[in-house]
Every structure is written in C-alpha cells, then in structure tokens.
Design a protein around this motif. Structure first.
Motif, short mmCIF file in Angstrom:
data_model
loop_
_atom_site.label_atom_id
_atom_site.label_comp_id
_atom_site.label_asym_id
_atom_site.label_seq_id
_atom_site.Cartn_x
_atom_site.Cartn_y
_atom_site.Cartn_z
N ARG A 25 -19.85 -14.42 -20.62
CA ARG A 25 -18.96 -14.71 -21.73
C ARG A 25 -17.58 -15.17 -20.85
N PHE A 26 -17.49 -14.49 -19.66
CA PHE A 26 -15.98 -14.68 -18.77
C PHE A 26 -16.04 -15.34 -17.66
N THR A 27 -17.14 -15.65 -17.06
CA THR A 27 -17.06 -16.36 -15.84
C THR A 27 -16.58 -17.78 -16.29
N GLY A 28 -15.41 -18.16 -15.62
CA GLY A 28 -14.88 -19.43 -16.14
C GLY A 28 -13.62 -19.56 -16.75
N TRP A 29 -12.99 -18.22 -17.34
CA TRP A 29 -12.00 -17.88 -17.96
C TRP A 29 -10.71 -17.55 -16.75
N ASN A 30 -9.73 -17.82 -17.50
CA ASN A 30 -8.37 -17.80 -16.93
C ASN A 30 -8.10 -16.35 -16.59
N VAL A 31 -7.98 -15.98 -15.17
CA VAL A 31 -8.04 -14.47 -14.77
C VAL A 31 -6.55 -14.03 -15.08
N ASP A 32 -5.87 -14.82 -15.34
CA ASP A 32 -4.33 -14.53 -15.83
C ASP A 32 -4.02 -13.92 -17.10
N ASN A 33 -5.15 -14.43 -18.20
CA ASN A 33 -5.08 -14.13 -19.49
C ASN A 33 -5.74 -12.67 -19.66
N ILE A 34 -5.26 -11.57 -19.20
CA ILE A 34 -6.00 -10.44 -19.12
C ILE A 34 -6.01 -9.81 -20.69
N GLU A 35 -4.98 -9.99 -21.64
CA GLU A 35 -5.04 -9.38 -22.81
C GLU A 35 -6.14 -10.34 -23.79
N ASP A 36 -6.10 -11.70 -23.57
CA ASP A 36 -7.10 -12.51 -24.21
C ASP A 36 -8.40 -12.14 -23.96
N ILE A 37 -8.70 -11.82 -22.54
CA ILE A 37 -10.08 -11.41 -22.17
C ILE A 37 -10.50 -9.99 -22.81
N TYR A 38 -9.35 -8.99 -22.62
CA TYR A 38 -9.56 -7.79 -23.24
C TYR A 38 -9.89 -7.74 -24.56
N SER A 98 -16.52 1.33 -21.19
CA SER A 98 -16.87 1.54 -19.62
C SER A 98 -16.77 0.31 -19.19
N ALA A 99 -17.64 -0.76 -19.41
CA ALA A 99 -18.05 -1.89 -18.84
C ALA A 99 -16.62 -2.70 -19.02
N ILE A 100 -15.94 -2.83 -20.11
CA ILE A 100 -14.66 -3.48 -20.39
C ILE A 100 -13.53 -2.86 -19.24
N SER A 101 -13.53 -1.50 -19.07
CA SER A 101 -12.47 -0.78 -18.29
C SER A 101 -12.65 -1.39 -16.75
N GLY A 102 -14.04 -1.67 -16.26
CA GLY A 102 -14.24 -1.95 -14.94
C GLY A 102 -13.74 -3.35 -14.76
N LEU A 103 -14.07 -4.36 -15.99
CA LEU A 103 -13.52 -5.60 -15.64
C LEU A 103 -11.96 -5.62 -15.81
N ASP A 104 -11.36 -5.07 -16.71
CA ASP A 104 -10.05 -4.79 -17.03
C ASP A 104 -9.08 -4.47 -15.71
N ILE A 105 -9.61 -3.35 -15.05
CA ILE A 105 -8.90 -2.89 -13.94
C ILE A 105 -8.76 -3.81 -12.81
N ALA A 106 -9.98 -4.50 -12.68
CA ALA A 106 -10.03 -5.54 -11.60
C ALA A 106 -8.92 -6.72 -11.87
N LEU A 107 -8.66 -7.14 -13.09
CA LEU A 107 -8.11 -8.08 -13.41
C LEU A 107 -6.61 -7.72 -13.10
N TRP A 108 -6.04 -6.46 -13.54
CA TRP A 108 -4.88 -6.06 -13.15
C TRP A 108 -4.70 -6.10 -11.75
N GLU A 115 -6.14 -0.83 -22.45
CA GLU A 115 -5.87 0.07 -23.84
C GLU A 115 -5.46 1.59 -23.39
N THR A 116 -5.75 1.89 -22.10
CA THR A 116 -5.17 3.24 -21.90
C THR A 116 -3.97 3.17 -21.90
N ARG A 117 -3.14 2.32 -21.47
CA ARG A 117 -1.59 2.20 -21.49
C ARG A 117 -1.32 2.21 -23.06
#
Length: 404
Positions: free
Chosen positions: A73-86, A103-113, A286-288
């Motif tokens: 789903r997310f390969t090719g998406w703008n890496v700066d749009n973290i909220e949109d990806i989440y 947990s999967a979303i967590s790993g991706l989200d932390i990497a984007l931040w 999400e944790t924030r």
C-alpha cells in the motif's frame, strides 16, 4: 546465523498526491534480531533512512504478515505525510486495531518520524512543540517470572543508577489461592524499599479478582509506586470496584492499542496511570494522542517498554514533550537467555541511554536521537523459527492453564 531483511518494493499508486519531486517511500525492510525484536528500516527515494520497531512478543510471524499489506500500500507514498499514512493504515482495511495490525503500524510510523526528524535536523520532540523536561525518569526490571534474590537484583539496579524498579507481584495464582501465597509479595516489596528504592508491582493479569483485592490491601501500608494490571484488561466494572478499595495508584495499558481502547478506562475513572507500549499502540502518532487524551482526565502517562533501543528511544521522545509523563520502563536490566544481546547491543552511541539519579537525559540527536549499527543488525538478523521467542506456558498444580 545471517539473514538480511526482506526488502519490499512496489509501484502501486500514491494515496494523497505525492507532488512533483516528492520524497517517497522506496523500500521497507524487516529484521528479526536477538533477543526477540523486530526492527523496521524505511528508505526513501532521496536516500533518507529511518528505523522503527514493531516487536510483538511471541507473535512476530503475524506482524511480518501484516507488513505485506503495508508494503503493497505505502511504497511510493510521500514520506512526509505521516498522518495520512497512519490514518490510511488504520482505517482502510475495514477491521481496525488489535495487537498485530497496530504493532505493524507502530514500526512503520516510528520510522517515518525518525526520517522526518533527520531530514529537518531536529529530535522528534522538537516537532511536537518542544520539550517540557530536561531529563526522563526511568525504572528497571527485577525478578523475572518466578522472582528470586530480589534484594540483590535491586542493589544491582541501584548501582546502575536506577532509583525505581518494577517486579512481578506474584506467580500465577488462579482464581483463589491461600492468602499465605501473597505474603511473599509483600516481603519482596519491603526488601526493595529497605535500600531506599521505589517499586512498582506488576500483577500482569495473573491475580484474579478474589486475590487482587486481598493483595492490594496487604501492599497498601508499604506504599508501592503503583500496581500494574491488577486485573485483566476488559474488566472495567471490576477494576472500578478495586479502585474504590485502595489508595495505591493503578496502572494499566500495555494490552490496549488505541484511544478507543483507552477511552472506557479514562471515562470510568478506574486507572491513575496509562501505559501504552509505543511498539503496539500505533507508534509515535497514536501513542502521543493517547497521552494527550489521558491528560484531560488527570491521568499520568508511563510508557510500557520492555523492548529494544528503537522503542525505548521513541518513548523517550514522547516523554520529553508530554506534560503528564510520569516514568518510562527501560529494559537494559532485563535478563535474556539468547546470549549477550541487550538494549545497547545494536547502538553506536549507547552513552545516550546512561542512567544517572534515576533519569536519562533528553535525547538531543536528530530523529530518534540514536545511531544504530546497521552492519551488525544485518549480520544478526535471523529467519529460523527456532530462534523466535515464545511466551512460556503456565499451569497450576492441578494442570490447568494459568495467566502468563
């Protein structure tokens, strides 16, 4: 054993328009590393790299499967749009939440931040309004599943710079046991406090309602810092009644994954401290939000984190900028049975995690504020299921299954 991670690449269309010349997700790699962690490496079209952690203890295979979808789903998406990806990851597969997906979303989200902070040259806390503290209070673990030599372990943690520890309240007791079985818990707490340390007691859902109210009453004169998961998640009405019977702060949340999961606990007024685990609860995004939501109910935020350096660094980033932060778990003191792999093994700058006076200094480096040894990670990464960490199976003296 050596295995490089699995690299995912896809040409699927973008979600929100990436825009001309946008920096987009190019690849995602997963690394299973000892002792039981799942690291996530995201690289962008401009060569920016960020790291996340998607560890789900005992269920790494399921999280790997969830990443098949995230990759496509997310390969090719703008890496700066973290909220949109989440938001897309959480909402657009109909079934939401749960430990595996989150947990999967967590790993991706932390990497984007991590990527965003590194691109801008600032720590993640700087992207969230700046820090509200210079150092972060932490606690170390003692005891293990069947606690022994508690006093010696507490002395060791104290020598390492900790002023606070956490330990299991008991072995798994079932629904009703002899009150004599609870006395050892009280004695262990008294031992730790005798050397001037604070201690939280983790019931771990092992103590069911008839025993939990007895144990809370026995512990109260000795003032533990908190009792954690005194009852299993989901037992909100029962927890409310226990809450009314004790003045000890009640902590809970490692098995809750979203604001929606925490909401009934906040509204019922049955906990004092929320403990989302950043590798399970949607990462930094999400944790924030969970922490900010907790503040409106005057509930403290104490990240649960018996995991690796990436999860710990991400927790420290939120601790630095969250006003209702209380204390963070730090797993460097944990004992692992897979060799000398611990919180510092994969780090090039382990000094940033130094504990002094019960605190770790606020991280100052860009992104997560840590530098990982990618070469070592690639060397250690493993594929064999024989190395997967598995939850122990507990049984009572009658052979019945008990809570872990």
């Amino acid at each position: 054993m050596v295995l490089t991670g699995t690299t995912f690449e896809s040409s699927h269309p973008n979600g929100l328009s990436a825009g001309p010349g946008a920096d987009v997700i190019k690849s995602i790699e997963l690394f299973k590393v000892l002792p039981r962690w799942l690291f996530v490496r995201v690289e962008t079209s401009e060569g920016n790299v960020g790291w996340g952690e998607a560890t789900l203890e005992g269920h790494l295979e399921a999280v790997e499967g969830a990443f098949e979808d995230l990759r496509d789903r997310f390969t090719g998406w703008n890496v700066d749009n973290i909220e949109d990806i989440y938001t897309s990851a959480f909402r657009h597969r109909f079934y939401r939440g749960g430990p595996v997906l989150m947990s999967a979303i967590s790993g991706l989200d932390i990497a984007l931040w991590d990527i965003k902070g590194r691109k801008l040259g600032v720590p993640i806390w700087q992207l969230m309004g700046g820090r509200v503290r210079d150092k972060v209070k932490v606690y170390g673990w003692i005891g293990g599943d069947r606690p022994t030599d508690i006093l010696e372990q507490a002395k060791k943690r104290k020598a390492e710079g900790f002023t606070t520890v956490k330990m299991n309240g008991s072995e798994s007791l079932g629904w009703l046991a002899s009150p004599e079985d609870l006395k050892a818990t009280v004695e262990r707490l008294k031992e730790v406090k005798s050397i001037g340390m604070d201690a939280g007691l983790d019931f771990h859902g092992r103590v069911h309602r008839p025993m939990a109210k007895q144990l809370a009453r026995m512990l109260e004169p000795h003032q533990p810092l908190f009792i954690e998961e005194p009852l299993l998640p989901g037992q909100i009405e029962e927890l409310k009644k226990l809450y009314a019977q004790t003045t000890i702060p009640i902590a809970l949340g490692e098995r809750l994954f979203t604001r929606q999961d925490f909401r009934p606990y906040f509204e019922s007024g049955c906990i004092d401290i929320c403990q989302p685990d950043i590798s399970h609860s949607g990462g930094i995004s999400e944790t924030r939000k969970i922490a900010l939501m907790a503040e409106t109910y005057d509930i403290g935020f104490a990240p649960h984190c018996p995991l690796g350096p990436i999860a710990f660094a991400a927790s420290l980033q939120l601790a630095a900028c969250t006003i209702n932060f209380v204390i963070c778990e730090m797993s460097i003191a944990m004992h692992y049975n897979k060799g000398a792999y611990d919180l510092l093994t994969y780090m090039k700058n382990p000094e940033v995690f130094k504990v002094e006076g019960g605190h770790v200094a606020t991280l100052e480096g860009p992104g997560l504020g840590i530098e990982l040894d990618e070469k070592l990670i690639r060397e250690v990464a493993i594929e064999s299921k024989a190395f997967y960490w598995k939850n122990p199976v507990w049984r009572g003296e009658d052979g019945s299954v008990r809570e872990w």
